[in-house]
Motif scaffolding. Sequence first.
Motif, short mmCIF file in Angstrom:
data_model
loop_
_atom_site.label_atom_id
_atom_site.label_comp_id
_atom_site.label_asym_id
_atom_site.label_seq_id
_atom_site.Cartn_x
_atom_site.Cartn_y
_atom_site.Cartn_z
N CYS A 57 0.84 -1.20 0.00
CA CYS A 57 0.00 0.00 0.00
C CYS A 57 0.88 1.25 0.00
O CYS A 57 1.77 1.39 0.84
CB CYS A 57 -0.91 0.01 1.22
N GLY B 49 -0.74 4.29 -0.17
CA GLY B 49 -1.65 5.38 0.17
C GLY B 49 -0.96 6.34 1.13
O GLY B 49 0.09 6.01 1.70
N THR B 50 -1.55 7.50 1.35
CA THR B 50 -0.88 8.55 2.12
C THR B 50 -0.43 8.09 3.51
O THR B 50 0.73 8.29 3.89
CB THR B 50 -1.81 9.77 2.27
N ALA B 51 -1.33 7.45 4.26
CA ALA B 51 -0.98 7.04 5.63
C ALA B 51 0.18 6.04 5.62
O ALA B 51 1.10 6.13 6.44
CB ALA B 51 -2.20 6.44 6.32
N CYS B 52 0.13 5.07 4.72
CA CYS B 52 1.21 4.07 4.64
C CYS B 52 2.49 4.72 4.13
O CYS B 52 3.59 4.39 4.57
CB CYS B 52 0.80 2.91 3.76
N CYS C 30 -4.29 2.71 -0.68
CA CYS C 30 -5.16 2.59 0.48
C CYS C 30 -6.03 1.34 0.45
O CYS C 30 -6.82 1.12 -0.45
CB CYS C 30 -6.05 3.81 0.69
N LEU C 31 -5.83 0.54 1.46
CA LEU C 31 -6.59 -0.70 1.62
C LEU C 31 -7.65 -0.56 2.70
O LEU C 31 -8.28 -1.53 3.10
CB LEU C 31 -5.62 -1.84 1.97
N GLY C 32 -7.82 0.67 3.18
CA GLY C 32 -8.86 0.92 4.17
C GLY C 32 -8.50 0.48 5.58
O GLY C 32 -9.37 0.31 6.42
N ALA C 33 -7.23 0.26 5.84
CA ALA C 33 -6.80 -0.15 7.18
C ALA C 33 -5.59 0.70 7.57
O ALA C 33 -4.58 0.18 8.06
CB ALA C 33 -6.47 -1.63 7.19
N CYS C 34 -5.73 2.00 7.38
CA CYS C 34 -4.59 2.92 7.53
C CYS C 34 -3.93 2.85 8.90
O CYS C 34 -2.71 3.02 9.02
CB CYS C 34 -5.05 4.35 7.26
N ILE D 251 1.12 -1.14 5.31
CA ILE D 251 0.57 -2.48 5.11
C ILE D 251 1.09 -3.11 3.82
O ILE D 251 1.19 -2.43 2.78
CB ILE D 251 -0.97 -2.41 5.04
S1 FES Z 1 -3.04 4.29 3.23
FE1 FES Z 1 -2.46 2.20 3.39
S2 FES Z 1 -4.25 1.31 4.21
FE2 FES Z 1 -4.82 3.36 3.96
#
Ligand code: FES
Length: 159
Positions: free
Chosen positions: A79, A81-84, A120-124, A129
């Motif tokens: 992942c 996504g921003t948080a990851c 983003c896998l929805g488990a930020c 992840i």
């Molecule tokens: S950014 Fe990785 S799970 Fe949301």
Amino acid sequence: MRMSAHDVGRLIHDHDVAGSVSLISLLSEIQVRYHYLPHNTLVLLSEMLDIPLSQIYSVATFYNTFSLKPSGVHLVRVCLGTACHVRGAPRVLDRLERKLAIHAGETTRDRNVTLETVNCLGACALGPITVIDNVYNGQMDIAKADRLLKNLARDAERK
Ligand code: FES
């Protein structure tokens, strides 16, 4: 990777329910067997089912469970996504790419691993992840990535 006309004929026969065959179930079976949909097999399906090849490709490309490129036995998704990303996912991806000697979107030469990135896998909260064959691995770091790769390599040796 070739499926003979005989094999395709048998596959169609096995999926025939009261004279009707579901194209999606045929494609799913081929995907499970080969981890992708080989072109020559789709051509045979088109001829035997009398369905235009373009129609088969439009189904094959609509569903993301189907792949038109050879893929590995294991699917590793990182992942980004921003948080990851802010928690170190690029370092994990870099490590996986180096160890596997491939870039994201590619498959190892031994066809053991396909590496992909997702947003983003929805488990930020668990980030960063990495998902391996649908198993979520949270709080990934380089040491954990190395351990997971070792397990995949061990698994390949057993086969
Ligand atoms: S950014 Fe990785 S799970 Fe949301």
